[in-house]
Motif scaffolding. Sequence first.
Motif, PDB file in Angstrom:
ATOM      1  N   ALA A 133       0.831  -1.210   0.000  1.00 45.17           N
ATOM      2  CA  ALA A 133       0.000   0.000   0.000  1.00 45.17           C
ATOM      3  C   ALA A 133       0.862   1.255   0.000  1.00 45.17           C
ATOM      4  CB  ALA A 133      -0.930  -0.005   1.218  1.00 45.17           C
ATOM      5  N   LEU A 134       2.017   1.188   0.652  1.00 46.16           N
ATOM      6  CA  LEU A 134       2.938   2.325   0.639  1.00 46.16           C
ATOM      7  C   LEU A 134       3.432   2.598  -0.777  1.00 46.16           C
ATOM      8  CD1 LEU A 134       4.937   1.576   3.876  1.00 46.16           C
ATOM      9  CD2 LEU A 134       4.056   3.836   3.294  1.00 46.16           C
ATOM     10  N   VAL A 135       3.789   1.550  -1.500  1.00 50.22           N
ATOM     11  CA  VAL A 135       4.274   1.707  -2.865  1.00 50.22           C
ATOM     12  C   VAL A 135       3.168   2.256  -3.764  1.00 50.22           C
ATOM     13  CG1 VAL A 135       5.215   0.505  -4.869  1.00 50.22           C
ATOM     14  CG2 VAL A 135       5.977  -0.124  -2.577  1.00 50.22           C
ATOM     15  N   ALA A 136       1.975   1.680  -3.619  1.00 52.31           N
ATOM     16  CA  ALA A 136       0.848   2.117  -4.446  1.00 52.31           C
ATOM     17  C   ALA A 136       0.520   3.583  -4.211  1.00 52.31           C
ATOM     18  CB  ALA A 136      -0.371   1.249  -4.170  1.00 52.31           C
ATOM     19  N   SER A 137       0.737   4.062  -2.992  1.00 54.30           N
ATOM     20  CA  SER A 137       0.389   5.455  -2.677  1.00 54.30           C
ATOM     21  C   SER A 137       1.204   6.432  -3.520  1.00 54.30           C
ATOM     22  CB  SER A 137       0.607   5.736  -1.188  1.00 54.30           C
ATOM     23  OG  SER A 137       1.997   5.817  -0.873  1.00 54.30           O
ATOM     24  N   TYR A 145       9.803   1.227  -9.838  1.00 56.85           N
ATOM     25  CA  TYR A 145       9.601   0.298 -10.946  1.00 56.85           C
ATOM     26  C   TYR A 145      10.450  -0.957 -10.808  1.00 56.85           C
ATOM     27  CZ  TYR A 145       6.101   2.702 -13.538  1.00 56.85           C
ATOM     28  OH  TYR A 145       4.890   3.234 -13.908  1.00 56.85           O
ATOM     29  N   GLU A 146      11.572  -0.852 -10.134  1.00 54.06           N
ATOM     30  CA  GLU A 146      12.332  -2.069  -9.831  1.00 54.06           C
ATOM     31  C   GLU A 146      11.514  -2.973  -8.916  1.00 54.06           C
ATOM     32  OE1 GLU A 146      16.440  -3.488  -7.609  1.00 54.06           O
ATOM     33  OE2 GLU A 146      16.182  -1.375  -8.145  1.00 54.06           O
ATOM     34  N   ILE A 147      10.824  -2.362  -7.957  1.00 53.72           N
ATOM     35  CA  ILE A 147       9.954  -3.127  -7.053  1.00 53.72           C
ATOM     36  C   ILE A 147       8.807  -3.753  -7.837  1.00 53.72           C
ATOM     37  CG2 ILE A 147       8.334  -2.932  -5.116  1.00 53.72           C
ATOM     38  CD1 ILE A 147      10.160  -0.598  -4.102  1.00 53.72           C
ATOM     39  N   PHE A 148       8.196  -2.981  -8.712  1.00 54.36           N
ATOM     40  CA  PHE A 148       7.065  -3.492  -9.502  1.00 54.36           C
ATOM     41  C   PHE A 148       7.474  -4.691 -10.356  1.00 54.36           C
ATOM     42  CE2 PHE A 148       4.712   0.703  -9.182  1.00 54.36           C
ATOM     43  CZ  PHE A 148       3.658   0.165  -8.478  1.00 54.36           C
ATOM     44  N   TYR A 149       8.637  -4.594 -10.985  1.00 56.86           N
ATOM     45  CA  TYR A 149       9.070  -5.664 -11.875  1.00 56.86           C
ATOM     46  C   TYR A 149       9.255  -6.977 -11.126  1.00 56.86           C
ATOM     47  CZ  TYR A 149       9.953  -2.104 -15.444  1.00 56.86           C
ATOM     48  OH  TYR A 149       9.817  -1.084 -16.357  1.00 56.86           O
ATOM     49  N   ARG A 150       9.578  -6.886  -9.838  1.00 61.16           N
ATOM     50  CA  ARG A 150       9.853  -8.090  -9.060  1.00 61.16           C
ATOM     51  C   ARG A 150       8.673  -8.568  -8.219  1.00 61.16           C
ATOM     52  NH1 ARG A 150      12.836  -7.223  -5.210  1.00 61.16           N
ATOM     53  NH2 ARG A 150      13.395  -5.036  -5.303  1.00 61.16           N
ATOM     54  N   THR A 151       7.554  -7.837  -8.229  1.00 64.66           N
ATOM     55  CA  THR A 151       6.451  -8.155  -7.323  1.00 64.66           C
ATOM     56  C   THR A 151       5.144  -8.237  -8.100  1.00 64.66           C
ATOM     57  OG1 THR A 151       7.639  -6.842  -5.663  1.00 64.66           O
ATOM     58  CG2 THR A 151       5.396  -7.543  -5.110  1.00 64.66           C
ATOM     59  N   ALA A 179      -0.339  -6.016 -10.301  1.00 62.98           N
ATOM     60  CA  ALA A 179      -1.795  -6.095 -10.393  1.00 62.98           C
ATOM     61  C   ALA A 179      -2.427  -4.862  -9.768  1.00 62.98           C
ATOM     62  CB  ALA A 179      -2.292  -7.360  -9.695  1.00 62.98           C
ATOM     63  N   GLY A 180      -1.882  -4.421  -8.642  1.00 66.99           N
ATOM     64  CA  GLY A 180      -2.408  -3.213  -8.003  1.00 66.99           C
ATOM     65  C   GLY A 180      -2.220  -1.983  -8.869  1.00 66.99           C
ATOM     66  N   LEU A 181      -1.080  -1.912  -9.554  1.00 67.04           N
ATOM     67  CA  LEU A 181      -0.815  -0.788 -10.459  1.00 67.04           C
ATOM     68  C   LEU A 181      -1.816  -0.787 -11.608  1.00 67.04           C
ATOM     69  CD1 LEU A 181       0.931   1.576 -11.414  1.00 67.04           C
ATOM     70  CD2 LEU A 181       2.421  -0.087 -12.556  1.00 67.04           C
ATOM     71  N   ALA A 182      -2.121  -1.963 -12.136  1.00 64.87           N
ATOM     72  CA  ALA A 182      -3.099  -2.060 -13.223  1.00 64.87           C
ATOM     73  C   ALA A 182      -4.463  -1.547 -12.761  1.00 64.87           C
ATOM     74  CB  ALA A 182      -3.213  -3.506 -13.706  1.00 64.87           C
ATOM     75  N   ASP A 183      -4.837  -1.854 -11.534  1.00 72.82           N
ATOM     76  CA  ASP A 183      -6.113  -1.372 -10.991  1.00 72.82           C
ATOM     77  C   ASP A 183      -6.118   0.143 -10.868  1.00 72.82           C
ATOM     78  OD1 ASP A 183      -7.175  -3.897 -10.820  1.00 72.82           O
ATOM     79  OD2 ASP A 183      -6.722  -4.162  -8.692  1.00 72.82           O
ATOM     80  N   LEU A 184      -4.999   0.702 -10.384  1.00 69.09           N
ATOM     81  CA  LEU A 184      -4.904   2.159 -10.262  1.00 69.09           C
ATOM     82  C   LEU A 184      -5.013   2.823 -11.626  1.00 69.09           C
ATOM     83  CD1 LEU A 184      -2.031   2.650  -7.648  1.00 69.09           C
ATOM     84  CD2 LEU A 184      -4.443   3.230  -7.349  1.00 69.09           C
ATOM     85  N   ASP A 185      -4.312   2.264 -12.615  1.00 66.13           N
ATOM     86  CA  ASP A 185      -4.354   2.810 -13.975  1.00 66.13           C
ATOM     87  C   ASP A 185      -5.779   2.783 -14.531  1.00 66.13           C
ATOM     88  OD1 ASP A 185      -1.669   3.154 -13.808  1.00 66.13           O
ATOM     89  OD2 ASP A 185      -1.126   1.609 -15.257  1.00 66.13           O
ATOM     90  N   TRP A 186      -6.463   1.661 -14.323  1.00 64.47           N
ATOM     91  CA  TRP A 186      -7.823   1.515 -14.836  1.00 64.47           C
ATOM     92  C   TRP A 186      -8.758   2.540 -14.195  1.00 64.47           C
ATOM     93  CZ3 TRP A 186     -10.487  -0.447 -18.675  1.00 64.47           C
ATOM     94  CH2 TRP A 186     -11.866  -0.593 -18.550  1.00 64.47           C
ATOM     95  N   SER A 187      -8.676   2.685 -12.886  1.00 66.65           N
ATOM     96  CA  SER A 187      -9.546   3.643 -12.187  1.00 66.65           C
ATOM     97  C   SER A 187      -9.271   5.062 -12.657  1.00 66.65           C
ATOM     98  CB  SER A 187      -9.330   3.543 -10.667  1.00 66.65           C
ATOM     99  OG  SER A 187      -9.696   2.275 -10.190  1.00 66.65           O
TER     100      SER A 187
END
Length: 199
Positions: free
Chosen positions: A56-60, A108-114, A119-127
């Motif tokens: 959640a911290l990363v998504a923020s 983005y290094e975190i995203f590539y490995r997690t 999936a959470g990023l895709a949800d944020l983009d869609w919203s």
Amino acid sequence: MGLRETKMERTRRFIADTAFDLFVAQGYDATTIEQIAAAAEVGPRTLYRYYPTKEALVASFVDNGLNAAMDAFEAQSDDTPLSEALYAVVDSVERTITANSARLLALYEIFYRTTGLRAGLADLDWSWRQRLAQEILRRSGDTADPLFATLTAASTMNVIEVIVQTWTADGGATDVADITRATLKLLRTNTIPVPTPAG
């Protein structure tokens, strides 16, 4: 926003900023919630109230950047040509990248490995795309076309994603402004083909 809400928002942002400083310094996996709480000078229970997980911290961070881009769009008057209003969105993203380059590269290094974070990023983009489409519809008034609004919002998000992904893949070595100009030039000059039926 009242005083209590202002203080809560300040605390929320400070915790997120502190977390990202630690992620950049020592890596996402090596950083614990307890370390973040200690560095932010809050108790773990307080931190969990704001951010129930490290994800959640990363998504923020992404959410804040997208919200800033939406604010930039909504700040344009309804008389502003849509293309110019949409450029304000791209410009906001460019400024966010420039001001937070180390954090964004770490992000983005975190995203590539997690997988879960992707999936959470895709949800944020869609919203966010949905919000932008609704705002485009509102600005269009009597001539509103939902399909036009949806395609325009999707195209704008695609531009943002291409800019960010190109910049991060290069490790931030290329000036993001150069990537932005090149991306928009390809679209303006019709260099990018649009799917067209035969005949």
